[in-house]
Design a protein around this motif. Structure first.
Motif, PDB file in Angstrom:
ATOM      1  N   CYS A 174       0.859  -1.190   0.000  1.00 23.91           N
ATOM      2  CA  CYS A 174       0.000   0.000   0.000  1.00 23.91           C
ATOM      3  C   CYS A 174       0.895   1.239   0.000  1.00 23.91           C
ATOM      4  O   CYS A 174       1.758   1.382   0.876  1.00 23.91           O
ATOM      5  CB  CYS A 174      -0.911  -0.005   1.225  1.00 23.91           C
ATOM      6  SG  CYS A 174      -1.825   1.529   1.412  1.00 23.91           S
ATOM      7  N   LEU A 176       0.053   4.161   0.712  1.00 21.66           N
ATOM      8  CA  LEU A 176      -0.358   5.095   1.770  1.00 21.66           C
ATOM      9  C   LEU A 176       0.159   4.685   3.147  1.00 21.66           C
ATOM     10  O   LEU A 176       0.690   5.509   3.875  1.00 21.66           O
ATOM     11  CB  LEU A 176      -1.889   5.203   1.805  1.00 21.66           C
ATOM     12  CG  LEU A 176      -2.577   5.578   0.478  1.00 21.66           C
ATOM     13  CD1 LEU A 176      -4.087   5.488   0.620  1.00 21.66           C
ATOM     14  CD2 LEU A 176      -2.167   6.988   0.039  1.00 21.66           C
ATOM     15  N   CYS A 177       0.017   3.414   3.505  1.00 19.17           N
ATOM     16  CA  CYS A 177       0.384   2.996   4.867  1.00 19.17           C
ATOM     17  C   CYS A 177       1.477   1.932   4.926  1.00 19.17           C
ATOM     18  O   CYS A 177       1.935   1.574   6.009  1.00 19.17           O
ATOM     19  CB  CYS A 177      -0.852   2.505   5.619  1.00 19.17           C
ATOM     20  SG  CYS A 177      -1.416   0.891   5.076  1.00 19.17           S
ATOM     21  N   CYS A 197      -6.748   2.352   6.999  1.00 20.29           N
ATOM     22  CA  CYS A 197      -6.340   2.931   5.706  1.00 20.29           C
ATOM     23  C   CYS A 197      -7.206   2.370   4.566  1.00 20.29           C
ATOM     24  O   CYS A 197      -7.530   1.187   4.562  1.00 20.29           O
ATOM     25  CB  CYS A 197      -4.866   2.588   5.476  1.00 20.29           C
ATOM     26  SG  CYS A 197      -4.245   3.063   3.864  1.00 20.29           S
ATOM     27  N   HIS A 199      -6.209   1.867   1.643  1.00 18.49           N
ATOM     28  CA  HIS A 199      -5.210   1.099   0.876  1.00 18.49           C
ATOM     29  C   HIS A 199      -5.207   1.380  -0.633  1.00 18.49           C
ATOM     30  O   HIS A 199      -6.233   1.343  -1.291  1.00 18.49           O
ATOM     31  CB  HIS A 199      -5.359  -0.423   1.069  1.00 18.49           C
ATOM     32  CG  HIS A 199      -5.124  -0.882   2.467  1.00 18.49           C
ATOM     33  ND1 HIS A 199      -4.089  -0.423   3.242  1.00 18.49           N
ATOM     34  CD2 HIS A 199      -5.800  -1.800   3.234  1.00 18.49           C
ATOM     35  CE1 HIS A 199      -4.146  -1.040   4.425  1.00 18.49           C
ATOM     36  NE2 HIS A 199      -5.169  -1.859   4.450  1.00 18.49           N
TER      37      HIS A 199
HETATM   38 ZN   LIG Z   1      -2.854   1.322   3.315  1.00 22.89          ZN
END
Ligand SMILES: [Zn+2]
Length: 249
Positions: A174, A176-177, A197, A199
């Motif tokens: 992912c 983002l996270c 998240c 994702h």
């Molecule tokens: Zn994520």
């Protein structure tokens, strides 16, 4: 348990004598990673189905990689192509010469049999290689390779100097996270990252990692201890097997 059934799932005959298999003996050792994973994946039926798919994935990777090591150019299932690409990349970076795959070995000294994945030379060292598709190299995986190494070296062949685990895996990350998602059939397995998240998954990335045993003697000792425990647990059945070493009684 029926004696014939016990024998069929725990070993096979070599030269007319029944020997227990390395993988059957190693089942006596707890697998903390697997248990945690099974606990997370609910019902027994779902677990069995997911397990079957994962084994299919593992078998597909094994089959493809072993063919490549033996110089063939197998057709690659798109499902495993990130893993195979990572392996090809690794192969180019090392001097690898495989001599045999799926080779049966027997220890007459310790009385067991098994099938090692690959007998190979890597950057000048000759040894026993086991392929794994797990999400990390677990130390207990060296218990199995130590058993193959010992059995191989009891034969009058070229002696192995070491043993390794070659871990081949693939995951999506992912952006983002940083969570990692593995899809090896069925419901995906998501680890790390933030559970809240939304994702955003990358394309699947392959990993190919070689890890060498760092203390062979300790792992062999663990295997032989596991075998003693396995023999004690199964003593009633084993005592009915003709030719099985009688020190159990
Ligand atoms: Zn994520």
């Amino acid at each position: 348990m029926d004696l014939q059934f016990f024998k069929s799932i725990n070993g096979y005959k070599v030269g007319g004598i029944w020997y227990p298999r390395v993988t059957a003996i190693c089942k006596i050792i707890g697998k903390p990673g697997l248990e945690k994973w099974f606990a997370k994946h609910g019902s027994v039926a779902a677990m069995t189905e997911k397990r079957r798919k994962i084994f299919d994935f593992g078998n597909l990777v094994h089959d493809t990689i072993e063919k490549m090591l033996m110089g063939e150019a197998p057709e690659v299932d798109p499902l495993i192509s990130p893993s195979v690409d990572a392996f090809s990349h690794w192969l180019k970076a090392h001097k690898v010469k495989a001599f045999d795959v799926e080779r049966r070995v027997v220890s007459n000294k310790h009385f067991y049999t098994g099938t090692l994945d690959v007998l190979t030379e890597i950057d000048g060292n000759f040894g026993v290689l086991d392929l794994k598709t797990t999400d990390r190299v677990w130390d207990d995986q060296f218990i199995q390779t130590a058993a193959y190494f010992q059995a191989h070296n009891e034969g009058d062949l070229r002696k192995a100097e070491t043993h390794w685990i070659l871990r081949i895996d693939q995951y999506q990350e992912c952006s983002l996270c940083g969570a990692k998602k593995r899809e090896k059939g069925g419901e995906p397995d998501i680890k790390e990252g933030d559970t809240t998240c939304p994702h955003k998954w990358s394309l699947a990335k392959g990993i190919c990692e070689l890890k060498e045993v760092n203390n062979h003697q300790i792992y062999l000792e663990m295997f032989l201890t596991a075998k003693k425990l396995w023999e004690l647990v199964n003593r009633d059945l084993l005592s009915q097997i003709e030719n099985y070493p009688k020190r159990l009684k």
